[in-house]
Scaffold this motif. Sequence first.
Motif, PDB file in Angstrom:
ATOM      1  N   LEU A  79      37.134  47.673  48.477  1.00  0.00           N
ATOM      2  CA  LEU A  79      36.107  48.089  47.527  1.00  0.00           C
ATOM      3  C   LEU A  79      36.375  49.501  47.011  1.00  0.00           C
ATOM      4  O   LEU A  79      36.291  49.764  45.797  1.00  0.00           O
ATOM      5  N   VAL A  80      36.711  50.420  47.916  1.00  0.00           N
ATOM      6  CA  VAL A  80      37.003  51.797  47.506  1.00  0.00           C
ATOM      7  C   VAL A  80      38.213  51.838  46.574  1.00  0.00           C
ATOM      8  O   VAL A  80      38.186  52.478  45.510  1.00  0.00           O
ATOM      9  N   LEU A  81      39.281  51.154  46.951  1.00  0.00           N
ATOM     10  CA  LEU A  81      40.488  51.155  46.124  1.00  0.00           C
ATOM     11  C   LEU A  81      40.259  50.444  44.799  1.00  0.00           C
ATOM     12  O   LEU A  81      40.860  50.808  43.781  1.00  0.00           O
ATOM     13  N   ALA A  82      39.386  49.426  44.796  1.00  0.00           N
ATOM     14  CA  ALA A  82      39.074  48.727  43.545  1.00  0.00           C
ATOM     15  C   ALA A  82      38.342  49.644  42.587  1.00  0.00           C
ATOM     16  O   ALA A  82      38.646  49.683  41.383  1.00  0.00           O
ATOM     17  N   PHE A  83      37.375  50.407  43.082  1.00  0.00           N
ATOM     18  CA  PHE A  83      36.654  51.351  42.225  1.00  0.00           C
ATOM     19  C   PHE A  83      37.581  52.454  41.706  1.00  0.00           C
ATOM     20  O   PHE A  83      37.490  52.851  40.543  1.00  0.00           O
ATOM     21  N   LEU A  84      38.470  52.935  42.576  1.00  0.00           N
ATOM     22  CA  LEU A  84      39.387  53.987  42.156  1.00  0.00           C
ATOM     23  C   LEU A  84      40.480  53.456  41.242  1.00  0.00           C
ATOM     24  O   LEU A  84      41.039  54.210  40.430  1.00  0.00           O
ATOM     25  N   GLY A  85      40.803  52.171  41.367  1.00  0.00           N
ATOM     26  CA  GLY A  85      41.892  51.585  40.590  1.00  0.00           C
ATOM     27  C   GLY A  85      41.431  50.764  39.412  1.00  0.00           C
ATOM     28  O   GLY A  85      42.178  49.904  38.938  1.00  0.00           O
ATOM     29  N   SER A  86      40.230  51.004  38.935  1.00  0.00           N
ATOM     30  CA  SER A  86      39.704  50.294  37.769  1.00  0.00           C
ATOM     31  C   SER A  86      39.373  51.291  36.676  1.00  0.00           C
ATOM     32  O   SER A  86      38.740  52.320  36.919  1.00  0.00           O
ATOM     33  N   ARG A  87      39.787  50.987  35.438  1.00  0.00           N
ATOM     34  CA  ARG A  87      39.475  51.847  34.303  1.00  0.00           C
ATOM     35  C   ARG A  87      37.978  51.888  34.023  1.00  0.00           C
ATOM     36  O   ARG A  87      37.484  52.833  33.409  1.00  0.00           O
ATOM     37  N   ALA A  88      37.270  50.862  34.508  1.00  0.00           N
ATOM     38  CA  ALA A  88      35.833  50.819  34.255  1.00  0.00           C
ATOM     39  C   ALA A  88      35.075  51.867  35.049  1.00  0.00           C
ATOM     40  O   ALA A  88      33.972  52.269  34.663  1.00  0.00           O
ATOM     41  N   THR A  89      35.636  52.323  36.162  1.00  0.00           N
ATOM     42  CA  THR A  89      34.918  53.256  37.034  1.00  0.00           C
ATOM     43  C   THR A  89      35.679  54.553  37.284  1.00  0.00           C
ATOM     44  O   THR A  89      35.115  55.474  37.875  1.00  0.00           O
ATOM     45  N   ALA A  99      45.660  54.832  43.226  1.00  0.00           N
ATOM     46  CA  ALA A  99      44.996  53.665  43.812  1.00  0.00           C
ATOM     47  C   ALA A  99      45.747  52.381  43.479  1.00  0.00           C
ATOM     48  O   ALA A  99      45.916  51.502  44.338  1.00  0.00           O
ATOM     49  N   ARG A 100      46.204  52.265  42.241  1.00  0.00           N
ATOM     50  CA  ARG A 100      46.968  51.080  41.844  1.00  0.00           C
ATOM     51  C   ARG A 100      48.276  50.961  42.627  1.00  0.00           C
ATOM     52  O   ARG A 100      48.701  49.865  42.991  1.00  0.00           O
ATOM     53  N   SER A 101      48.910  52.087  42.888  1.00  0.00           N
ATOM     54  CA  SER A 101      50.164  52.080  43.646  1.00  0.00           C
ATOM     55  C   SER A 101      49.931  51.613  45.076  1.00  0.00           C
ATOM     56  O   SER A 101      50.719  50.829  45.629  1.00  0.00           O
ATOM     57  N   ILE A 102      48.853  52.083  45.686  1.00  0.00           N
ATOM     58  CA  ILE A 102      48.535  51.658  47.053  1.00  0.00           C
ATOM     59  C   ILE A 102      48.246  50.161  47.085  1.00  0.00           C
ATOM     60  O   ILE A 102      48.734  49.436  47.963  1.00  0.00           O
ATOM     61  N   LEU A 103      47.466  49.683  46.121  1.00  0.00           N
ATOM     62  CA  LEU A 103      47.156  48.254  46.057  1.00  0.00           C
ATOM     63  C   LEU A 103      48.424  47.427  45.854  1.00  0.00           C
ATOM     64  O   LEU A 103      48.590  46.367  46.472  1.00  0.00           O
ATOM     65  N   SER A 104      49.313  47.907  45.001  1.00  0.00           N
ATOM     66  CA  SER A 104      50.564  47.179  44.751  1.00  0.00           C
ATOM     67  C   SER A 104      51.429  47.116  46.009  1.00  0.00           C
ATOM     68  O   SER A 104      52.022  46.081  46.322  1.00  0.00           O
ATOM     69  N   GLY A 142      41.513  44.055  46.543  1.00  0.00           N
ATOM     70  CA  GLY A 142      41.272  45.236  45.732  1.00  0.00           C
ATOM     71  C   GLY A 142      41.763  45.053  44.306  1.00  0.00           C
ATOM     72  O   GLY A 142      41.089  45.451  43.345  1.00  0.00           O
ATOM     73  N   LYS A 143      42.924  44.426  44.149  1.00  0.00           N
ATOM     74  CA  LYS A 143      43.452  44.157  42.803  1.00  0.00           C
ATOM     75  C   LYS A 143      42.540  43.183  42.058  1.00  0.00           C
ATOM     76  O   LYS A 143      42.223  43.388  40.873  1.00  0.00           O
ATOM     77  N   LEU A 144      42.103  42.115  42.706  1.00  0.00           N
ATOM     78  CA  LEU A 144      41.240  41.138  42.054  1.00  0.00           C
ATOM     79  C   LEU A 144      39.901  41.764  41.651  1.00  0.00           C
ATOM     80  O   LEU A 144      39.390  41.522  40.548  1.00  0.00           O
ATOM     81  N   TRP A 145      39.341  42.567  42.539  1.00  0.00           N
ATOM     82  CA  TRP A 145      38.061  43.207  42.233  1.00  0.00           C
ATOM     83  C   TRP A 145      38.210  44.229  41.107  1.00  0.00           C
ATOM     84  O   TRP A 145      37.326  44.348  40.251  1.00  0.00           O
TER      85      TRP A 145
END
Length: 252
Positions: A79-89, A99-104, A142-145
Amino acid sequence: MLVAAIVVGVVAVHVLAWRDTEFSPAALVQGWRGMADFLSEALPPDFTWDKVLRPSIEAALVTLYIGLLGTTFSIPFALVLAFLGSRATTSNTAIYQAARSILSFLRSVPDVVFALIFVTAVGLGPFAGVLALVFHNTGVMGKLWAEAMEETDLGPRDALRINGASGVQVAANAVLPTVLPQFVGLLLYRFDVNVRSSLVLGLVGAGGIGFLINQSIKLFRFDQMVTHILVVLVLVVAVDQLSAVIRRRIGA
């Protein structure tokens, strides 16, 4: 010309794949004797309660628990990584890319590899499987969220930002309420997948019924292996049906 080039390229790649994987239907046909011997040893399954069926059911429950804990414990990190890795938030490009790099990274490392790493760290057993699923599932979920949040309507988000709302307030009041049903649906889907994955993790020493299947194969007790597989089938169907019921209720 472009379509023709694409078709030729696809065919060429498949020819290379056929050659390098040594794909041979003839070899499969020629191996019918080995398949027949396997089936003769595997059927009928061994349903001895004390020695086979009861340990199989107990191990299947451990497999279920591995999938459950691996999914649940990954939720806060995803959830934390999804919020940090989304342009919406997240408007900060550096934080977004980090955040995207960690998720990848977490998503690109298979859960089996994580299991092998944690087996060397904490020893054989279900705990290593839970840790493996937590790490891998954090990356996937995290990527899906994050993608789900980026698909939300811009109107409510922009309205809150114009009125001076912070990123956390925008996420809590405009983004999260919109995507919550989708979040739950994706979470249930990942739980279903993780239960299946925990079976494979058992083959590398992470406990559960996968360990019993691997042990049966090494001992050439294919009749016991078939029993374990049937128990797995019942477990997977039950989890799938439960997830489907919950998703339908959420959708309603």
